[in-house]
Design a protein around this motif. Structure first.
Motif, PDB file in Angstrom:
ATOM      1  N   MET B  72      70.580   3.596  39.811  1.00 54.02           N
ATOM      2  CA  MET B  72      71.215   4.345  38.725  1.00 54.02           C
ATOM      3  C   MET B  72      72.609   3.832  38.455  1.00 54.02           C
ATOM      4  O   MET B  72      73.019   3.678  37.308  1.00 54.02           O
ATOM      5  CB  MET B  72      71.300   5.823  39.085  1.00 54.02           C
ATOM      6  CG  MET B  72      70.134   6.608  38.589  1.00 54.02           C
ATOM      7  SD  MET B  72      70.360   8.335  38.925  1.00 54.02           S
ATOM      8  CE  MET B  72      71.299   8.844  37.520  1.00 54.02           C
ATOM      9  N   TYR B  73      73.326   3.596  39.528  1.00 51.67           N
ATOM     10  CA  TYR B  73      74.696   3.126  39.373  1.00 51.67           C
ATOM     11  C   TYR B  73      74.714   1.797  38.631  1.00 51.67           C
ATOM     12  O   TYR B  73      75.467   1.604  37.681  1.00 51.67           O
ATOM     13  CB  TYR B  73      75.367   2.993  40.739  1.00 51.67           C
ATOM     14  CG  TYR B  73      76.809   2.557  40.642  1.00 51.67           C
ATOM     15  CD1 TYR B  73      77.772   3.394  40.098  1.00 51.67           C
ATOM     16  CD2 TYR B  73      77.204   1.297  41.095  1.00 51.67           C
ATOM     17  CE1 TYR B  73      79.082   3.010  39.999  1.00 51.67           C
ATOM     18  CE2 TYR B  73      78.524   0.898  40.997  1.00 51.67           C
ATOM     19  CZ  TYR B  73      79.462   1.753  40.445  1.00 51.67           C
ATOM     20  OH  TYR B  73      80.758   1.361  40.345  1.00 51.67           O
ATOM     21  N   LEU B  76      73.561   2.334  34.929  1.00 52.84           N
ATOM     22  CA  LEU B  76      74.513   3.055  34.106  1.00 52.84           C
ATOM     23  C   LEU B  76      75.762   2.212  33.865  1.00 52.84           C
ATOM     24  O   LEU B  76      76.339   2.213  32.801  1.00 52.84           O
ATOM     25  CB  LEU B  76      74.896   4.376  34.775  1.00 52.84           C
ATOM     26  CG  LEU B  76      73.796   5.431  34.781  1.00 52.84           C
ATOM     27  CD1 LEU B  76      74.183   6.619  35.638  1.00 52.84           C
ATOM     28  CD2 LEU B  76      73.466   5.895  33.379  1.00 52.84           C
ATOM     29  N   ARG B  77      76.148   1.472  34.891  1.00 48.69           N
ATOM     30  CA  ARG B  77      77.347   0.658  34.775  1.00 48.69           C
ATOM     31  C   ARG B  77      77.174  -0.487  33.798  1.00 48.69           C
ATOM     32  O   ARG B  77      78.051  -0.807  33.017  1.00 48.69           O
ATOM     33  CB  ARG B  77      77.702   0.082  36.141  1.00 48.69           C
ATOM     34  CG  ARG B  77      79.024   0.578  36.647  1.00 48.69           C
ATOM     35  CD  ARG B  77      79.547  -0.304  37.719  1.00 48.69           C
ATOM     36  NE  ARG B  77      80.393  -1.331  37.167  1.00 48.69           N
ATOM     37  CZ  ARG B  77      81.577  -1.112  36.617  1.00 48.69           C
ATOM     38  NH1 ARG B  77      82.043   0.112  36.527  1.00 48.69           N
ATOM     39  NH2 ARG B  77      82.297  -2.102  36.152  1.00 48.69           N
ATOM     40  N   ARG B  79      75.482  -0.643  31.340  1.00 51.23           N
ATOM     41  CA  ARG B  79      75.207  -0.188  29.981  1.00 51.23           C
ATOM     42  C   ARG B  79      74.002  -0.937  29.419  1.00 51.23           C
ATOM     43  O   ARG B  79      74.028  -1.460  28.322  1.00 51.23           O
ATOM     44  CB  ARG B  79      76.419  -0.410  29.080  1.00 51.23           C
ATOM     45  CG  ARG B  79      77.646   0.266  29.616  1.00 51.23           C
ATOM     46  CD  ARG B  79      78.820   0.100  28.686  1.00 51.23           C
ATOM     47  NE  ARG B  79      80.011   0.616  29.331  1.00 51.23           N
ATOM     48  CZ  ARG B  79      80.290   1.894  29.450  1.00 51.23           C
ATOM     49  NH1 ARG B  79      79.463   2.793  28.977  1.00 51.23           N
ATOM     50  NH2 ARG B  79      81.381   2.293  30.064  1.00 51.23           N
ATOM     51  N   MET B  85      67.219   2.169  30.261  1.00 57.07           N
ATOM     52  CA  MET B  85      67.068   3.607  30.137  1.00 57.07           C
ATOM     53  C   MET B  85      65.649   4.045  30.471  1.00 57.07           C
ATOM     54  O   MET B  85      65.439   5.086  31.086  1.00 57.07           O
ATOM     55  CB  MET B  85      67.427   4.042  28.710  1.00 57.07           C
ATOM     56  CG  MET B  85      68.877   3.864  28.352  1.00 57.07           C
ATOM     57  SD  MET B  85      69.986   4.692  29.511  1.00 57.07           S
ATOM     58  CE  MET B  85      70.043   6.316  28.796  1.00 57.07           C
ATOM     59  N   LEU B  88      65.245   3.936  34.156  1.00 60.71           N
ATOM     60  CA  LEU B  88      65.941   5.085  34.716  1.00 60.71           C
ATOM     61  C   LEU B  88      65.126   6.363  34.535  1.00 60.71           C
ATOM     62  O   LEU B  88      64.901   7.124  35.478  1.00 60.71           O
ATOM     63  CB  LEU B  88      67.296   5.221  34.028  1.00 60.71           C
ATOM     64  CG  LEU B  88      68.218   6.254  34.632  1.00 60.71           C
ATOM     65  CD1 LEU B  88      68.592   5.836  36.027  1.00 60.71           C
ATOM     66  CD2 LEU B  88      69.452   6.406  33.768  1.00 60.71           C
ATOM     67  N   ASN B 337      82.262  11.068  29.436  1.00 62.14           N
ATOM     68  CA  ASN B 337      81.150  10.133  29.483  1.00 62.14           C
ATOM     69  C   ASN B 337      79.947  10.765  30.177  1.00 62.14           C
ATOM     70  O   ASN B 337      80.014  11.127  31.348  1.00 62.14           O
ATOM     71  CB  ASN B 337      81.617   8.897  30.257  1.00 62.14           C
ATOM     72  CG  ASN B 337      80.552   7.841  30.320  1.00 62.14           C
ATOM     73  OD1 ASN B 337      79.410   8.072  29.942  1.00 62.14           O
ATOM     74  ND2 ASN B 337      80.932   6.695  30.808  1.00 62.14           N
ATOM     75  N   ARG B 339      77.060   9.481  31.043  1.00 59.63           N
ATOM     76  CA  ARG B 339      76.496   8.695  32.147  1.00 59.63           C
ATOM     77  C   ARG B 339      77.269   8.950  33.434  1.00 59.63           C
ATOM     78  O   ARG B 339      76.707   9.071  34.515  1.00 59.63           O
ATOM     79  CB  ARG B 339      76.579   7.210  31.832  1.00 59.63           C
ATOM     80  CG  ARG B 339      75.760   6.783  30.645  1.00 59.63           C
ATOM     81  CD  ARG B 339      76.244   5.417  30.172  1.00 59.63           C
ATOM     82  NE  ARG B 339      75.459   4.953  29.050  1.00 59.63           N
ATOM     83  CZ  ARG B 339      74.790   3.806  29.052  1.00 59.63           C
ATOM     84  NH1 ARG B 339      74.824   3.019  30.097  1.00 59.63           N
ATOM     85  NH2 ARG B 339      74.097   3.450  28.008  1.00 59.63           N
TER      86      ARG B 339
END
Lengths: 421, 416, 303
Positions: B72-73, B76-77, B79, B85, B88, B337, B339
């Motif tokens: 996830m990190y 999400l980081r 982008r 997505m 995820l 944000n 996220r």
């Protein structure tokens, strides 16, 4: 760029929603899965590497299998953080001592799994989930009434035998959960006995009630009020203290203004000791009465002598203290500390659970120990046990029946709790 | 971007000195702190791995968590696009099926707090209103569902469907509560607002605790029925986790859309400088109340789901810690944000729970009960460490670099 | 009437404690614009230091009986030393790296420190509340129905003394001027040759010393120390600081007493259950008419 991102989010959202709906529509099957995984059966392979030794697996019919060489795990849900740990740690220690004393059941070692239940709903549910996932055979706890009510939802879902030593509020057993029992006294019993003693024996007619705004304290004072006013007594006012505060000056001044002949407190040691001391400092001459929440030497110590003469109700107890003395001596030998409040109930709860496991556990062909959850609960329901806290028999709701004992009232005399009824 | 661009140039035009001093300060931050920050980006990964459960034979791991957190990190980081997505989303949906009861319970809590974080983020991150009493809206939603549906009070509604009716009701109620709170405090700024909202949260809890006749006081409301979806009872944490997850997506989507709209730009203007915004014709009153109302509605919805999952609610469930936790996860995630909020929730809600198992068994060091006894000590230290390593939060919003500098909220730097 | 005077005294007792803790909040806020959430924990650490010191004297000597003035003074000084040391360490590790960070980052760092300290003490004491030895005689001055414990008088007087000393320190000393200058405008102060780092450390140290000393005296008054005892006074003191106008020294003092007295009086009227409700409603009422607090500077509000 912005539009692209928005479309992305939308797409992801739709995708997820679709999957959610798919998941929800097969609700029953995923629920079954929960039950299996609940006892650790469907863990991912990697989870096998966990340091936790027990790998109990759930069989089809709600039973637990302890593999040969593994230990039987007993969950202990008690409060290990915040100031409430003052009560919770001795409860844990008493349960662990009972487990250690028992040693083995049918050749299988036993180990305790203490989890912090925070004395509140959310943390108690987390602790319950943790214990279910850890594959424990039974749970001693949760410590607090509110936490017990909330945690019984997942615990009864897993048909987990749960015996609390200290959750006293009537609401806990009022829910009719079949897997729950308690070795603590229902506040409905306790509060009524306190009111009777205050009105009849002590002859007090005008009281001020103080609660600590907790499920336990408020609940107990509500029962007391109902019984006391029904008997003809007068409740001059109902006051409250806030857990965590240490100066109740204004409340004490207000109580003084009411000139009661008895101050009754529903709450725990920390606030009880401060309150009784400040009442004395303020020159209030009324007697002070509390319940099992303060039935501990620490209450007397922390009051700095002000507790002298106060009354403490402890629930129905036999006059013969042989079993209690034996337990207290063993506790002191192990931990170099006096056994505190609820510890005798905790040791009884643990012993009842262990005895029931011994009764229903069977060793199967491959040398594993199989324990049927329902049979275990039935065995506890049928318990008749003489323990450190007295004779224990459970009624249909899981509460203790009063058998051959009167409600114990102690008075603090020369810095010690001394039984006077 | 057009709106914010014109806004900032406007601001620069109005007050060049202010704009440039800001830019200078920023530059200073980036040059002096660059090395630390760069190091921090990587150092934070292991910290997140702790949130995931930590190394196998050494520490007692929860693999599913560790994988989820790290992936996830990364996603999400970076982008990442649609693919990321979808990966995820798939993980969030699939992994809970591979988890045990405990982990599922935590997943629910994380998702719930992420939902609350998305709501609070509207108030704090978008509109810049420091709210320490967010629990009030959560509590009002939870108690609304509890009181309407629990058999203790007659049960009123048909238990099978009441959840879906109460959910929007609670959101409307919470929004009204939010406006009711907002009106008297409109003139307050920064930390004055923080303490007043904190007080408001406490007032709600105390009222619930003492109005026995209505709420049953500290004894609580219990046997709250589980919601149904069609004919299926949503009874376990997993089923309700999906409800929260869906809620998160809807809320996140709505929040991001509003942020990018005219309303969002108005919020940004208010956040950056309320007086300038007001003098430029932004109706600050209306937009502030709107932020309170939207944030509160999300919190109220979260409360309903919480109440249904928990099946018993007590006034003590809604103490100050909840507000602090939600605010902390918003800030740690990287304010403004969505996220970041999700990551913040994993760290702040997940970490103290998975630490229950934390133990060290390396060579001759055997500390078996480290987690059981010291989890909150470790957690406190981790909070400090994360903030020092990533002062902007784990995933700062791109547009928020210039916000919330020390002098920003209370003290006007411009002498007019 | 006498009951009202007694309530007033009760209010001043606790209000003085709030005021002294609130000063720490307000000073730190003044120079750093940050809410030091861990400040209440310094108060708690002070109370524990007081316990360990006095208990040590009790166990290993008879000084508590022969020269209680000395042991109490030592306990208070040690309480201050421990609190100051902790505050400086805290500042260096948890706050200084965040000096230029987004505004709310230090808040979270402070919350982390607060959780850390509370739980360290919880484990260190195994969650058992510590009981102060009897150093102060628990006797009281009686005027009619009004009773004042000697330790209570000590607490009330001492909080006045602390407030007075702090006021002089801020107004009259060079360090005090530096603190005010940094609070006014950090960059300009720095340009004027004021060592900003040192001034900030001084501010933390002064606030911590007050909280530590208050912890010891409060501990003697309530006779116990527990790991959770700093949290509620911390929140209350924060409220008091805002009420008085955060950043303002006289404001923090007035806010503390105002809060304490309002709690006492509302306990009489509505019961202690509702005292916090009354306090917060009063806070909102005050802030509606004076959004910058009782003593805050008007410049905070320009619209």
């Amino acid at each position: 760029m912005k539009i692209g991102k928005r479309a992305l989010l939308l797409a992801a959202m739709l995708a997820t929603l679709t999957m959610v709906l798919a998941a929800c529509s097969s609700g029953t099957s995923s629920k079954d899965k929960t039950a299996t995984a609940g006892a650790g059966g469907a863990k991912t392979p990697a989870a096998g590497a966990t340091t936790a030794a027990t790998k109990a697996a759930t069989g089809a019919a709600g039973s637990i299998t302890v593999k040969k060489g593994d230990k039987i795990k007993i969950g202990i849900s008690t409060t290990l953080t915040t100031d409430n740990a003052e009560l919770g740690i001795p409860i844990r220690d008493a349960a662990l001592l009972a487990i250690k004393t028992k040693g083995t059941i049918k050749g299988f070692g036993i180990e305790g799994d203490p989890q912090d239940d925070g004395c509140a709903g959310p943390a108690s549910v987390t602790a319950a989930n943790k214990l279910i996932a850890d594959g424990v055979v039974a749970v001693i706890g949760p410590m607090c009434s509110g936490g017990a009510v909330a945690a019984l939802d997942p615990l009864s879902g897993a048909n987990m035998l749960t015996v609390s030593a200290s959750a006293t509020n009537p609401s806990v057993t009022a829910q009719g959960k079949k897997n729950f029992f308690r070795t603590a006294w229902n506040d409905a019993t306790q509060g009524a006995e306190m009111a009777k003693y205050a009105y009849t024996t002590l002859g007090k007619k005008n009281v001020v009630l103080v609660n600590d705004q907790s499920t336990y304290g408020k609940g107990l004072m509500d029962v007391f009020k109902a019984s006391f006013t029904a008997a003809g007594g007068k409740v001059a006012s109902e006051e409250a203290v806030t857990v965590g505060e240490k100066d109740f000056g204004p409340t004490v001044t207000k109580i003084k203004g009411e000139s009661p002949d008895l101050v009754v407190f529903g709450g725990f040691i920390a606030e009880g000791a401060v309150l009784v001391r400040q009442l004395k400092d303020a020159g209030v001459t009324a007697s002070f009465m509390g319940a099992d929440g303060i039935a501990d030497q620490k209450y007397i110590d922390q009051s700095g002598g002000a507790a002298e003469g106060s009354y403490v109700s402890r629930g129905p107890k036999p006059t013969d203290t042989k079993l209690y003395d034996a337990f207290a001596a063993a506790y002191k030998a192990e931990y170099k500390k006096d056994a505190g409040q609820f510890t005798e109930q905790a040791t009884d709860a643990t012993n009842i659970v262990l005895a029931a496991i011994e009764k229903v556990a069977t060793v199967d062909g491959s040398g594993n120990l199989v324990i049927d959850r329902q049979k275990l609960i039935d065995a506890v329901a049928a318990t008749s046990y003489a323990g450190a806290s007295g004779q224990i028999d459970f009624d249909a709701k899981g509460d203790r029946k009063v058998v051959g004992a009167v409600n114990e009232i102690d008075q603090v005399k020369s810095g010690k709790l001394t039984r006077i009824q | 971007m057009k709106g914010s661009g014109s806004l900032s140039s406007l601001r620069a035009a109005l007050d060049p000195g202010r704009y440039w001093s800001r830019a200078g300060e920023q530059l200073q931050t980036t040059t002096s702190g660059a090395a630390v920050a760069r190091f921090g980006q990587y150092a934070v990964l292991p910290l997140l791995a702790i949130a995931g459960g930590l190394g196998p034979s050494y520490f007692g791991i929860r693999w599913t968590f560790a994988i989820l957190v790290i992936v996830m990190y990364a996603l999400l980081r970076s982008r990442s696009g649609l693919f990321g997505m979808v990966v995820l989303g798939a993980m969030l949906v699939y992994l809970p099926h591979q988890m045990d009861t405990f982990e599922r319970g935590i997943m629910f809590d994380i998702a719930l707090y992420a939902l609350l974080g998305i709501g609070l983020n509207v108030v704090v991150g978008y509109a810049g209103l420091l709210d320490l009493g967010y629990v009030a809206f959560f509590a009002s939603g939870a108690y609304l569902y509890a009181l309407i549906s629990a058999p203790q009070f007659g049960g009123g509604f048909d238990v099978g469907t009441s959840f879906w009716i109460v959910l929007p009701m609670a959101m409307v109620l919470a929004a009204l509560v939010g406006i009711a709170l907002g009106v008297p405090v409109l003139r307050l700024r920064g930390d004055y607002l923080a303490i007043v909202t904190l007080g408001f949260g406490e007032i709600i809890r105390i009222m619930i605790n003492n109005q026995d006749g209505v709420t049953n006081g500290p004894v609580g409301v219990f046997a709250i029925p589980k919601p149904h979806f069609g004919s299926t009872e949503l009874s376990g944490p997993v089923e309700l986790y999906f409800v929260v997850l869906a809620g998160c997506f809807v809320a996140a989507f709505a929040a991001e859309r509003i942020r990018d709209s005219r309303v969002g730009r108005a919020w940004e203007a208010i956040r950056e400088d309320e007086d300038v915004a007001s003098s430029m014709g932004v109706n600050t009153t209306a937009y502030k109340l709107m932020a309170f109302a939207i944030g509160a509605a999300i919190g109220g919805g979260g409360g309903v789901i919480y109440s249904a999952k928990q099946s018993a609610v007590f006034p003590s469930d809604f103490n100050l810690d909840v507000s602090i936790n939600v605010l902390a996860l918003v800030i740690i995630g990287g304010m403004g944000n969505v996220r970041g909020v999700i990551l913040g929730a994993m760290l702040l809600i997940g970490l103290p729970e998975v630490l229950r198992d934390f133990s060290i068994n390396i060579a001759f060091i055997h500390l078996d009960n480290l987690g059981a006894d010291y989890r909150l000590v470790i957690f406190g230290a981790a909070l400090v460490a994360v903030m020092i390593l990533r002062p902007e939060g784990l995933l700062p919003a791109r547009r928020r670099q210039a916000q919330f500098e020390p002098a920003d909220v209370l003290e006007p730097e411009v002498a007019t | 009437m006498q009951e009202w005077i007694q309530l007033l005294i009760d209010g001043i007792t606790i209000g003085g404690v709030y005021a002294v803790i609130a000063l720490g909040y307000t000073l730190v806020y003044g120079v750093l614009r940050m809410i030091n959430f861990a400040h209440g924990e310094l108060f708690m650490m002070g109370a524990f230091t007081g316990y360990y010191t006095l208990n040590g004297f009790e166990k290993h000597s008879s000084l508590n009986d022969s020269v209680p003035v000395l042991t109490i003074a030592i306990a208070i000084v040690l309480g201050m030393v421990v609190a100051v040391t902790l505050a400086l360490v805290m500042e260096r590790i948890a706050y200084r790296p965040l000096r230029r960070a987004p505004r709310l980052a230090p808040l979270i760092s402070a919350i982390g420190v607060s959780i850390l300290l509370r739980n360290i003490m919880l484990r260190a004491t195994n969650a058992q509340g510590k009981v102060y030895p009897k150093v102060f005689p628990r006797t009281a001055v009686e005027i009619g129905e009004i009773r004042l414990l000697y330790v209570q008088i000590f607490l009330i007087v001492l909080s006045f003394v602390f407030l007075g000393l702090l006021y002089l320190f801020i107004q009259r000393t060079k360090a005090g001027v530096a603190i005010r200058a940094v609070a006014e405008d950090r960059d300009t102060a720095s340009l004027m040759g004021i060592n900003v780092d040192r001034t900030i450390m001084t501010t933390f140290a002064v606030g911590a010393a007050l909280a530590g000393a208050a912890g010891v005296v409060y501990g003697m008054f309530v006779t116990t120390a527990t790991s959770g005892m700093g949290f509620i006074p911390g929140i209350k003191a924060f409220t008091a600081a805002v009420l008085g106008g955060i950043g303002s020294v006289p404001g923090a003092m007035a806010g503390g007493y105002f809060l304490g007295i309002s709690e006492a009086i509302s306990t009489k009227f509505f019961g202690a259950q509702y005292k916090d409700v009354v306090a917060f409603v009063l806070l909102v009422a005050v802030l509606i008419f004076r959004p910058w607090g009782l003593f805050g500077k008007r410049e905070d509000k320009r619209a």
